[in-house]
Design a protein around this motif. Structure first.
Motif, PDB file in Angstrom:
ATOM      1  N   GLN A   1    -100.989  40.885 -40.397  1.00 33.23           N
ATOM      2  CA  GLN A   1     -99.491  40.597 -40.278  1.00 33.23           C
ATOM      3  C   GLN A   1     -99.113  40.114 -41.503  1.00 33.23           C
ATOM      4  O   GLN A   1     -99.838  39.624 -42.521  1.00 33.23           O
ATOM      5  N   LEU A   2     -97.899  40.208 -41.877  1.00 29.70           N
ATOM      6  CA  LEU A   2     -97.045  39.498 -42.966  1.00 29.70           C
ATOM      7  C   LEU A   2     -96.440  38.268 -42.283  1.00 29.70           C
ATOM      8  O   LEU A   2     -95.902  38.282 -41.472  1.00 29.70           O
ATOM      9  N   LEU A   3     -96.070  37.454 -43.260  1.00 21.42           N
ATOM     10  CA  LEU A   3     -95.406  36.211 -42.865  1.00 21.42           C
ATOM     11  C   LEU A   3     -94.009  36.040 -43.548  1.00 21.42           C
ATOM     12  O   LEU A   3     -94.298  36.244 -44.918  1.00 21.42           O
ATOM     13  N   LEU A   4     -93.073  35.762 -42.876  1.00 22.46           N
ATOM     14  CA  LEU A   4     -91.685  35.714 -43.509  1.00 22.46           C
ATOM     15  C   LEU A   4     -91.019  34.487 -43.367  1.00 22.46           C
ATOM     16  O   LEU A   4     -91.651  33.654 -42.460  1.00 22.46           O
ATOM     17  N   ASP A   5     -90.007  34.285 -44.376  1.00 18.58           N
ATOM     18  CA  ASP A   5     -89.228  32.951 -44.255  1.00 18.58           C
ATOM     19  C   ASP A   5     -88.078  32.951 -43.221  1.00 18.58           C
ATOM     20  O   ASP A   5     -87.383  32.138 -43.297  1.00 18.58           O
ATOM     21  N   CYS A   6     -88.170  34.000 -42.293  1.00 26.49           N
ATOM     22  CA  CYS A   6     -86.981  34.058 -41.471  1.00 26.49           C
ATOM     23  C   CYS A   6     -87.580  33.669 -40.120  1.00 26.49           C
ATOM     24  O   CYS A   6     -88.418  34.691 -39.598  1.00 26.49           O
ATOM     25  N   GLY A   7     -87.068  32.603 -39.257  1.00 27.29           N
ATOM     26  CA  GLY A   7     -87.599  32.285 -37.991  1.00 27.29           C
ATOM     27  C   GLY A   7     -86.353  32.513 -37.102  1.00 27.29           C
ATOM     28  O   GLY A   7     -85.392  32.965 -37.566  1.00 27.29           O
TER      29      GLY A   7
END
Length: 359
Positions: A263-269
């Protein structure tokens, strides 16, 4: 800020393509002008600066402060807000309210307006749409319309129906079937009113029905779509538009790699996108533009988790700091998450819009 490219913005951030907004708005306006039907846009989506529909009194006050004088508050009159409604009704040339129960009518009667003004009322009709409204087939619907028209201090302006069940449609044919049923039931109800000597306006709405209209809608007085200025992935799935018509994006950056989860982690929750749609798209909670092989799998308040639709992620394609462009599932819900909308033309910033908030 103006003239800078949107890629210079700090993320997560909502950006609006003003050229697409103008194109969507003009297309809708031209269509209904040709049909001779008044377009009363619903402002719940964009909430930024004709006659309009709002869903909160905060919106009504905002538009009143910016020169709008013909406003329909299309929400069954809340009893705790009657006095706020009265202030607007006594201030504007035409502030209109909506109701679907005689108790609401009684609340308005208890608060007569000053200076000879009257309450301008729309009757909310449920045409098997599963939303608010008095059911079209119930005798109470006609009785309530008669009570409104016969009461002192109030005036029946029209009958209002929202075909929200178009949101369960897939494709133009299904949308038009719902629009046809709603339109037919509204027009039949108008004939019942005419038979007892009542004359007033008729209005139906929803972005799908107004984007895929049927010919009999030309017999209506007004239509009230809202989402169409922005559109979104949901509307493209329903059949109201194509993805090229969606004016809104949320920009996000890759902030983490999780090879052990692929997975990638984004700064958009969800606080930047919303959880609307429940992740039921093939691509999860949204569409990541230009990356059809990626799925926005899940979100916490401040983080998004992205995985490939199949196979292993090539992390060299997504170094930390990589900017991803997300097309939201539901623009109305996403817009509610942002205190500022950054407006651009061709990727260059031209300004920002500040929406109103509250109820």
């Amino acid at each position: 800020m103006e003239g800078d490219h949107i890629t210079t913005l700090s993320t997560p951030v909502m950006v609006v393509d003003v050229d697409v907004v103008k194109r969507n708005a003009e297309k809708m306006r031209e269509h209904w002008t040709k049909l001779g039907v008044t377009l009363r846009p619903h402002m719940k989506t964009h909430k930024t600066l004709s006659c309009i529909v709002v869903s909160t009194l905060a919106e009504a006050g905002f538009y009143a402060d910016h020169g709008y004088d013909d406003i329909l508050y299309a929400y069954s009159v809340p009893f705790d807000k009657v006095e706020r409604c009265a202030v607007l009704a006594e201030r504007l040339s035409l502030f209109q309210v909506l109701l679907d129960h005689r108790d609401a009518l009684e609340q308005l009667r208890k608060r007569p307006l000053t200076d000879g003004r009257v309450w301008h009322i729309w009757l909310k009709l449920d045409c098997d749409n599963g939303r608010a409204g008095v059911l079209h087939s119930e005798p109470e619907a006609l009785r309530l319309a008669q009570d409104i028209s016969e009461s002192e201090g109030v005036e029946l302006m029209g009958v209002y129906a929202h075909c929200g069940n178009t949101y369960g449609c897939r494709g133009a044919e299904q949308i038009r079937a719902v629009a046809r049923e709603t339109t037919t039931l509204v027009l039949q109800f108008m004939e019942k009113l005419k038979a007892v000597g009542i004359s007033c306006k008729s209005s139906i709405g929803s972005t799908p029905s107004c984007s895929q209209p049927i010919s009999d809608m030309a017999k209506l007085s007004e239509v009230h779509p809202g989402n169409y200025v922005f559109f979104d992935v949901q509307q493209s799935v329903i059949g109201s538009c194509g993805l090229e018509d969606v004016a809104v994006r949320v920009l996000s950056r890759v902030i983490g790699h999780s090879p052990h989860r692929n997975q990638l982690l984004l700064d958009c929750g969800w606080s930047a996108l919303s959880l609307d749609g429940a992740g039921k798209l093939p691509t999860g909670y949204a569409v990541i533009e230009g990356h059809p092989d990626l799925r926005l799998l899940s979100m916490t308040q401040e983080h998004g988790r992205v995985e490939p639709l199949s196979g292993q992620l090539d992390y060299s394609r997504y170094p930390l700091g990589t900017l991803l462009t997300i097309i939201p599932y539901h623009a109305c819900a996403t817009a509610m998450m942002h205190s500022v909308y950054y407006v651009h033309s061709g990727g260059r910033l031209v300004g920002k819009w500040t929406p109103t908030r509250g109820w």
